[in-house]
Design a protein around this motif. Structure first.
Motif, PDB file in Angstrom:
ATOM      1  N   ARG A  21      -0.301  10.165   7.327  1.00 56.28           N
ATOM      2  CA  ARG A  21       0.555  10.451   6.176  1.00 56.28           C
ATOM      3  C   ARG A  21       1.729  11.321   6.606  1.00 56.28           C
ATOM      4  NH1 ARG A  21      -2.111   8.846   1.589  1.00 56.28           N
ATOM      5  NH2 ARG A  21      -4.381   8.666   1.731  1.00 56.28           N
ATOM      6  N   SER A  79      -2.214   3.315  -5.776  1.00 52.73           N
ATOM      7  CA  SER A  79      -1.516   3.700  -7.000  1.00 52.73           C
ATOM      8  C   SER A  79      -2.099   3.003  -8.229  1.00 52.73           C
ATOM      9  CB  SER A  79      -0.025   3.369  -6.869  1.00 52.73           C
ATOM     10  OG  SER A  79       0.668   3.622  -8.066  1.00 52.73           O
ATOM     11  N   ASN A  90      -0.436   1.539  -0.341  1.00 48.58           N
ATOM     12  CA  ASN A  90       0.122   2.491  -1.299  1.00 48.58           C
ATOM     13  C   ASN A  90       0.086   1.938  -2.720  1.00 48.58           C
ATOM     14  OD1 ASN A  90       0.722   4.550   0.548  1.00 48.58           O
ATOM     15  ND2 ASN A  90       2.648   3.592   1.134  1.00 48.58           N
ATOM     16  N   ARG A 137      -8.258   6.525  -2.154  1.00 55.00           N
ATOM     17  CA  ARG A 137      -7.328   7.100  -1.175  1.00 55.00           C
ATOM     18  C   ARG A 137      -7.974   7.229   0.198  1.00 55.00           C
ATOM     19  NH1 ARG A 137      -2.814   9.593  -2.790  1.00 55.00           N
ATOM     20  NH2 ARG A 137      -2.906  11.083  -1.077  1.00 55.00           N
ATOM     21  N   TYR A 152      -7.142   4.830   3.202  1.00 57.40           N
ATOM     22  CA  TYR A 152      -5.801   4.775   3.791  1.00 57.40           C
ATOM     23  C   TYR A 152      -5.883   5.082   5.286  1.00 57.40           C
ATOM     24  CZ  TYR A 152      -0.712   5.513   3.946  1.00 57.40           C
ATOM     25  OH  TYR A 152       0.630   5.424   4.218  1.00 57.40           O
ATOM     26  N   ARG A 181       1.064  -1.231   4.943  1.00 57.85           N
ATOM     27  CA  ARG A 181       1.077   0.134   4.395  1.00 57.85           C
ATOM     28  C   ARG A 181       1.589   0.130   2.954  1.00 57.85           C
ATOM     29  NH1 ARG A 181       4.331   4.463   7.817  1.00 57.85           N
ATOM     30  NH2 ARG A 181       6.077   3.166   7.119  1.00 57.85           N
TER      31      ARG A 181
END
Length: 440
Positions: free
Chosen positions: A212, A199, A195, A205, A208, A191
Motif C-alpha cells: 500500500r 470498496s 480496490n 481488505r 489485498y 490492483r
C-alpha cells in the motif's frame, strides 16, 4: 466456506496416528496435508500398522513384502501432490478431500469473490461511463492471469504476493525483450479490481496482496510491489526529424497516412492518437486547439490540465491536406464518425494505430533513420528537442498537460498562450530546426 489465505504451498506426508488405537492394537496410517504452521488435516487411507511393523516398513522399503506396500503408498502421495498442484494457488482442504477421495460432484467454487465476476462488474461500469478501452484492459489482464493458471476462473483470495511473483516471472520469460513491464501493466489493472472489490464489499481488505502506497500495514508479511522498468526511449533527433518530415517518397497511401499521423502528434504537443483523433473543429479557438487528455477525461480531480496547442503553419497545412471539411462538429482528422458508439470508436482507433505503426516501421527503415519511428515517440522527440534547447521543465510540464514532474512543481504557475506560441514557433517549426542544424 473459504479458508484462511496462506502465501505458501501445502505439503503431503504420511503419519502413523499413534493416538488412535484399534482393537488389534494397531494404528491407522493417515495422509497429512500441512498448510502453514497451524493448518493441517489428516485422513485415513486404509492401512493400519503397529509401531513395530511401521518401523520395519520404513527401514525395508525396497524389500519384499514391504516393497509392494510402498508402491501403493507412494502412488497415494503422488496423487496428493498432483491434486495440490492442480488446486494451487487457490487451495482448499474441502476441495482437496473431494478430489482425493474421488467425490463425483467435485467443482471448484467461485462466487462474487471470483476474479471474473469482479472483472465483469468493473469492466461493465467502465463501459457505462464511456471508458470502453479500460473495460477491454480489465478483461485482457484478467484473462492473462487465468491463462497462467490454466483455468476459466479463480478466487481473488488466490492472488497472493507469491502468486504475483510467479506470474511476473512467467510474463518475464514469455516476453520477447525480457521485460517485466507486461506483468506490471496487467497487475496494475488487477490492483484496480482489488480496490473496487474491497470498496464494494465483495472481498475483505486482508486479501489485498499489493504494497500500500499509504504505508498501511499489509496482511501479508511480504506484500507484492508491482514492477516498473523505466527504459530509455527511442526518439528521432533533429537531423532525422528533418529527413522524416521532408520526405515525399511514399510507396503506398498507408505510408503517407502514417507520415501525417506522426507529424500531427508532434505538432500537437506530442498528443497520442486517442487525443488528436478526438479533436473537432469546435476545439479550435483562434490560433489554438484546446483539449483535455483522454486518459484523465473521467478523472475525479478538479485540477485537470487544459492543453493548448498552437497551430503552426505545418500543422495548419496538415489539417488542410488530411483533415475533414471544416465544420464545427466535424472531427478534424479522419477516423471517427458520429454514428460510432464507444466500442466502434475503440476498434476504429485500434485499427488506425495498428496500420500506422506498420507503415511507419517500413518508412523509417526505407529512410535509414537511426531510431525506430513509432507514433508514441513523437512525444519523446519533442521533449528531447525542448530539453536540448534549454526549455524549462515547468514549460514542458504545461505543454504536455502533466500535473507535475516532481512534487515541487506544484508551486509553479502555468504558462500562458504567448509562451506556447513561442515554443511552437522557435522550437517545433521545421524552419527553426533546420536553422539550428546549420548553426552547429
Amino acid at each position: 466456506m473459504m479458508t484462511k489465505t496462506h502465501d505458501s504451498k501445502p505439503t503431503a506426508s504420511l503419519v502413523l496416528d499413534s493416538r488412535t488405537i484399534l482393537r488389534d492394537g494397531s494404528h491407522p496410517l493417515k495422509l497429512k496435508i500441512g498448510w502453514g504452521k497451524d493448518d493441517n488435516r489428516k485422513w485415513s487411507i486404509g492401512y493400519t500398522f503397529t509401531k513395530e511393523k511401521y518401523a520395519e516398513l520404513l527401514t525395508n522399503a525396497t524389500r519384499a513384502p514391504y516393497k509392494d506396500i510402498w508402491v501403493h503408498l507412494n502412488a497415494k502421495l503422488r496423487k496428493a501432490d498432483n491434486i495440490i498442484r492442480d488446486l494451487m494457488p487457490f487451495f482448499r482442504f474441502e476441495d482437496f478431500k473431494e478430489r482425493f477421495f474421488d467425490a463425483p460432484n467435485f467443482k471448484i467454487q467461485v462466487d462474487e469473490s471470483s476474479l471474473m465476476f469482479i472483472c465483469e462488474t468493473v469492466a461493465n461500469n467502465y463501459k457505462r461511463k464511456g471508458q470502453y478501452s479500460m473495460s477491454v484492459k480489465m478483461r485482457d489482464s484478467s484473462r492473462s492471469l487465468l491463462k497462467f493458471v490454466k483455468m476459466e476462473n479463480m478466487p481473488m483470495r488466490a492472488i497472493t504476493p507469491s502468486f504475483c511473483r510467479e506470474y511476473e516471472e512467467y510474463m518475464y520469460n514469455k516476453s520477447k525483450k525480457f521485460t517485466r513491464n507486461g506483468a506490471g501493466i496487467n497487475l496494475r489493472h488487477i490492483r484496480i479490481l482489488f480496490n473496487e472489490a474491497i470498496s464494494e464489499g465483495y472481498i475483505p481488505r486482508e486479501w489485498y496482496p499489493f504494497k500500500r502506497m499509504s504505508g498501511e500495514r499489509s496482511f501479508f508479511k511480504d506484500a507484492y510491489v508491482i514492477p516498473l522498468e523505466r527504459k530509455s526511449k527511442e526518439y528521432l533527433d533533429e537531423a532525422d526529424l528533418v529527413k522524416f518530415s521532408e520526405t515525399k517518397r511514399f510507396d503506398t497511401p498507408a505510408q503517407r497516412k502514417a507520415h501525417c499521423a506522426w507529424l500531427v502528434s508532434f505538432y500537437c504537443n506530442g498528443a497520442n492518437a486517442a487525443d488528436f483523433l478526438n479533436f473537432r473543429f469546435r476545439d479550435i479557438e483562434g490560433d489554438f486547439i484546446s483539449f483535455y487528455r483522454e486518459k484523465i477525461k473521467y478523472s475525479t480531480r478538479q485540477d485537470r490540465k487544459l492543453i493548448r496547442v498552437f497551430i503552426t503553419p505545418e500543422l495548419r497545412q496538415l489539417i488542410l491536406e488530411f483533415g475533414n471539411p471544416p465544420a464545427p462538429n466535424n472531427y478534424i482528422f479522419q477516423c471517427y464518425t458520429d454514428e460510432m458508439d464507444d466500442e466502434k470508436r475503440f476498434l476504429a482507433r485500434k485499427k488506425f494505430t495498428t496500420d500506422v505503426t506498420r507503415s511507419m516501421k517500413i518508412l523509417g527503415e526505407k529512410l535509414g533513420l537511426k531510431a525506430k519511428v513509432k507514433l508514441g515517440n513523437a512525444r519523446h522527440a519533442l521533449a528531447n528537442i525542448l530539453k536540448r534547447n534549454g526549455v524549462s521543465r515547468e514549460v514542458v510540464k504545461d505543454l504536455f498537460g502533466h500535473m507535475s514532474i516532481v512534487t515541487a512543481d506544484n508551486y509553479y504557475e502555468s504558462f500562458g498562450d504567448d509562451k506556447f506560441k513561442e515554443i511552437a514557433t522557435n522550437y517545433m517549426s521545421l524552419d527553426a530546426i533546420k536553422s539550428r542544424i546549420r548553426d552547429r
